[in-house]
Design a protein around this motif. Structure first.
Motif, PDB file in Angstrom:
ATOM      1  N   LEU A  16      18.512  38.394  37.316  1.00  0.00           N
ATOM      2  CA  LEU A  16      19.305  37.507  36.457  1.00  0.00           C
ATOM      3  C   LEU A  16      20.616  38.180  36.050  1.00  0.00           C
ATOM      4  N   ASN A  17      20.550  39.454  35.645  1.00  0.00           N
ATOM      5  CA  ASN A  17      21.767  40.179  35.270  1.00  0.00           C
ATOM      6  C   ASN A  17      22.752  40.267  36.430  1.00  0.00           C
ATOM      7  N   ASN A  18      22.229  40.592  37.613  1.00  0.00           N
ATOM      8  CA  ASN A  18      23.113  40.730  38.777  1.00  0.00           C
ATOM      9  C   ASN A  18      23.754  39.410  39.169  1.00  0.00           C
ATOM     10  N   MET A  19      23.001  38.321  39.050  1.00  0.00           N
ATOM     11  CA  MET A  19      23.564  37.015  39.367  1.00  0.00           C
ATOM     12  C   MET A  19      24.724  36.690  38.426  1.00  0.00           C
ATOM     13  N   VAL A  20      24.528  36.885  37.137  1.00  0.00           N
ATOM     14  CA  VAL A  20      25.587  36.588  36.170  1.00  0.00           C
ATOM     15  C   VAL A  20      26.751  37.563  36.332  1.00  0.00           C
ATOM     16  N   MET A  21      26.446  38.829  36.652  1.00  0.00           N
ATOM     17  CA  MET A  21      27.514  39.814  36.855  1.00  0.00           C
ATOM     18  C   MET A  21      28.427  39.398  37.997  1.00  0.00           C
ATOM     19  N   MET A  22      27.853  38.966  39.108  1.00  0.00           N
ATOM     20  CA  MET A  22      28.668  38.552  40.256  1.00  0.00           C
ATOM     21  C   MET A  22      29.444  37.270  39.964  1.00  0.00           C
ATOM     22  N   LEU A  23      28.862  36.386  39.163  1.00  0.00           N
ATOM     23  CA  LEU A  23      29.594  35.192  38.757  1.00  0.00           C
ATOM     24  C   LEU A  23      30.778  35.559  37.870  1.00  0.00           C
ATOM     25  N   CYS A  24      30.597  36.546  36.995  1.00  0.00           N
ATOM     26  CA  CYS A  24      31.713  37.007  36.148  1.00  0.00           C
ATOM     27  C   CYS A  24      32.855  37.550  37.003  1.00  0.00           C
ATOM     28  N   ILE A  25      32.519  38.392  37.981  1.00  0.00           N
ATOM     29  CA  ILE A  25      33.547  38.956  38.858  1.00  0.00           C
ATOM     30  C   ILE A  25      34.235  37.857  39.657  1.00  0.00           C
ATOM     31  N   SER A  26      33.444  36.897  40.130  1.00  0.00           N
ATOM     32  CA  SER A  26      34.016  35.781  40.889  1.00  0.00           C
ATOM     33  C   SER A  26      35.026  35.012  40.047  1.00  0.00           C
ATOM     34  N   MET A  27      34.670  34.715  38.798  1.00  0.00           N
ATOM     35  CA  MET A  27      35.574  33.970  37.932  1.00  0.00           C
ATOM     36  C   MET A  27      36.860  34.752  37.644  1.00  0.00           C
ATOM     37  N   ILE A  28      36.737  36.074  37.497  1.00  0.00           N
ATOM     38  CA  ILE A  28      37.919  36.890  37.222  1.00  0.00           C
ATOM     39  C   ILE A  28      38.872  36.875  38.409  1.00  0.00           C
ATOM     40  N   ILE A  29      38.372  37.167  39.609  1.00  0.00           N
ATOM     41  CA  ILE A  29      39.259  37.309  40.764  1.00  0.00           C
ATOM     42  C   ILE A  29      39.771  35.950  41.238  1.00  0.00           C
ATOM     43  N   LEU A  30      38.947  34.896  41.139  1.00  0.00           N
ATOM     44  CA  LEU A  30      39.423  33.572  41.543  1.00  0.00           C
ATOM     45  C   LEU A  30      40.471  33.037  40.573  1.00  0.00           C
ATOM     46  N   THR A  31      40.312  33.315  39.277  1.00  0.00           N
ATOM     47  CA  THR A  31      41.336  32.916  38.313  1.00  0.00           C
ATOM     48  C   THR A  31      42.641  33.635  38.602  1.00  0.00           C
ATOM     49  N   ARG A  32      42.546  34.886  39.008  1.00  0.00           N
ATOM     50  CA  ARG A  32      43.746  35.643  39.387  1.00  0.00           C
ATOM     51  C   ARG A  32      44.424  35.030  40.610  1.00  0.00           C
ATOM     52  N   ILE A  33      43.635  34.612  41.613  1.00  0.00           N
ATOM     53  CA  ILE A  33      44.206  34.072  42.854  1.00  0.00           C
ATOM     54  C   ILE A  33      44.721  32.655  42.651  1.00  0.00           C
ATOM     55  N   SER A  34      43.894  31.804  42.016  1.00  0.00           N
ATOM     56  CA  SER A  34      44.276  30.402  41.805  1.00  0.00           C
ATOM     57  C   SER A  34      43.444  29.831  40.664  1.00  0.00           C
ATOM     58  N   PHE A  35      44.089  29.450  39.587  1.00  0.00           N
ATOM     59  CA  PHE A  35      43.369  28.898  38.447  1.00  0.00           C
ATOM     60  C   PHE A  35      42.665  27.597  38.816  1.00  0.00           C
ATOM     61  N   ASP A  36      43.300  26.765  39.642  1.00  0.00           N
ATOM     62  CA  ASP A  36      42.690  25.493  40.043  1.00  0.00           C
ATOM     63  C   ASP A  36      41.408  25.721  40.841  1.00  0.00           C
TER      64      ASP A  36
END
Length: 485
Positions: free
Chosen positions: A98-118
């Protein structure tokens, strides 16, 4: 001032992620100490949310876009809700998974927001949908008893799904991958791979004799050939290797695995001569600089990003990830390496490894052969997908067009991976429940045996005499004095 904040934050994120990753493996040192494990899980969540906060704080400082603050709060509410619901209803679920799943989702949201907010906003919608599946699937697996009996349903639905893409699918980069329904695009192969694993598991659960293996291999070949006909060679490779791993573990016959590897080599040789895009990818793998203006452009840009980012990265917002074509899908690890650092990227890969180890360990612990094969197959799918994505981005293997689970942009990939993680949690709960029942039964049996021994002791003549002697008043007591009088 902004530059100073960005540079300081990247070191903070790297240190926090190093500690988080260390705890993923340090946890295995305490298999029988639940209090120690709980403490480690809480530490992981603390470091995870600090990384999440740090990333979005930097994104806000570099852009001064107030939408980022609202987006961060929405994510924080969702992630906290995931923990609250799991802790409320699924107490036997794996905390590390569960921790690893949420951790990877956090990283995904950070880098995708950096690349494209939409794109990040659209991905967040799919995270919401995937969260619903992740909640419901463990409950369905506990209540359902028909999964091992739906062998040919898995095969039929899966084959029809892949054929629909072959017939009416939309071509992308030389391959038919998705079906389009208005503004929505779905990639059926991402979901069919789960049905593929369930089909093989149900077949192997029934028998592993030669006839059963031949039927399983024939139907599996149909899946792979449809993907080859659709030019989805990355998907075909993923399916075929998953089949090989499951067959080898079920039969313990190494010659089957060796023959499968030889077949993959022959397939790559044939694909090189039959498909132009396969030839281009192999040429780009062998010498990307020779075709840097054509087929090698993606790989070269990915390598440049990883190389220039170095160990510590440029910092969020300071790199050029959009110079890499399809960076949010196939080359997300290159964008992470460029801005968040090579150390951060390696930690992310190690978190993926810890997920696979947990799934593999679950497969070994499962008493039910069917779910043992299911866990093994889903773990193989996950591990192979990570290997193909990271290997393609780093020129370790030819690029296959496979996305990094839970991190890359893509609704179908995200939903299918969250379904897989929901199934893994369901099997963890199923595996823990019989153990709990056994402990209760053992306690009841011991209590019953203790009562029987007490009854037998009470019926023995010597025991009755001793009881009478114990009931006889002592010589100095009041009752004894009255009797003498």
């Amino acid at each position: 001032m902004v530059h100073l904040i960005v540079q300081l934050s990247k070191y903070i994120m790297i240190i926090l992620f190093l500690i988080y990753t260390f705890l993923c493996f340090h946890l295995f040192k305490y298999p029988d100490k639940p209090k120690k494990q709980k403490h480690i899980y809480n530490l992981q969540r603390f470091y995870m949310f600090l990384i999440h906060l740090d990333g979005f704080l930097v994104l806000f400082v570099t852009t001064m876009d107030t939408k980022i603050i609202g987006f961060y709060i929405a994510q924080l509410v969702l992630f906290e809700s995931i923990y609250l619901i799991y802790h409320k209803f699924y107490k036997n679920a794996s905390e590390l998974v569960l921790n690893n799943m949420v951790m990877m989702l956090c990283i995904s949201m950070i880098i995708l927001t950096r690349i494209s907010f939409d794109k990040a906003l659209r991905q967040f919608v799919f995270v919401l949908a995937g969260t619903i599946f992740a909640f419901l699937i463990p409950l369905i697996m506990q209540k359902g008893t028909m999964f091992r009996k739906l062998t040919w349903t898995y095969a039929g639905v899966g084959i029809v799904g892949l054929l629909s893409v072959l017939v009416v699918g939309v071509a992308s980069r030389g391959a038919k991958l998705s079906l389009t329904f208005g503004p929505v695009s779905i990639q059926p192969s991402e979901f069919v791979k789960i049905l593929f694993v369930f089909f093989i598991a149900s077949m192997l659960y029934k028998s592993t004799d030669l006839k059963q293996l031949a039927i399983t291999s024939g139907v599996s070949a149909v899946f792979v050939l449809i993907l080859v006909a659709s030019n989805d060679l990355g998907g075909a490779l993923l399916y075929f290797f998953t089949y090989l791993v499951m067959i080898y573990v079920a039969t313990k016959r190494f010659y089957i695995f060796a023959g499968g590897l030889a077949f993959v080599g022959l397939g790559m040789y044939a694909g090189y001569h039959l498909f132009s895009h396969v030839k281009n990818r192999i040429v780009a793998w062998l010498d990307p600089l020779s075709v840097i203006d054509k087929a090698g452009y993606q790989v070269c840009q990915s390598l440049f990003a990883i190389g220039t980012g170095g160990l510590f990265g440029f910092g969020l917002g300071q790199g050029l990830p959009n110079k890499i074509p399809i960076v949010s899908k196939d080359f997300i690890i290159a964008a992470i390496s460029e801005e968040m650092g090579g150390i951060f990227a390696v930690c992310l890969i190690m978190v993926c490894v810890s997920c696979f180890l947990m799934i593999f360990n679950l497969s070994m612990q499962m008493k039910d052969a069917f779910y043992k094969y299911v866990a093994l197959g889903l773990g193989s799918v996950y591990a192979l997908q990570v290997l193909l994505t990271v290997g393609g981005s780093t020129k370790f293997i030819p690029m296959t067009g496979v996305t990094l689970p839970l991190v890359s942009y893509g609704g179908s990939s995200l939903l299918s991976t969250m379904i897989i993680f929901g199934m893994i949690q369901g099997m963890y709960i199923m595996q823990a429940a019989p153990e709990k029942r056994r402990n209760i039964d053992d306690k009841r049996r011991k209590d019953h045996e203790t009562k029987n021994r007490q009854k037998q002791t009470a019926k023995e003549p010597g025991a009755q005499g001793s009881q009478q002697r114990r009931r006889k008043p002592a010589a100095g007591s009041k009752n004894s004095t009255k009797t003498q009088k």
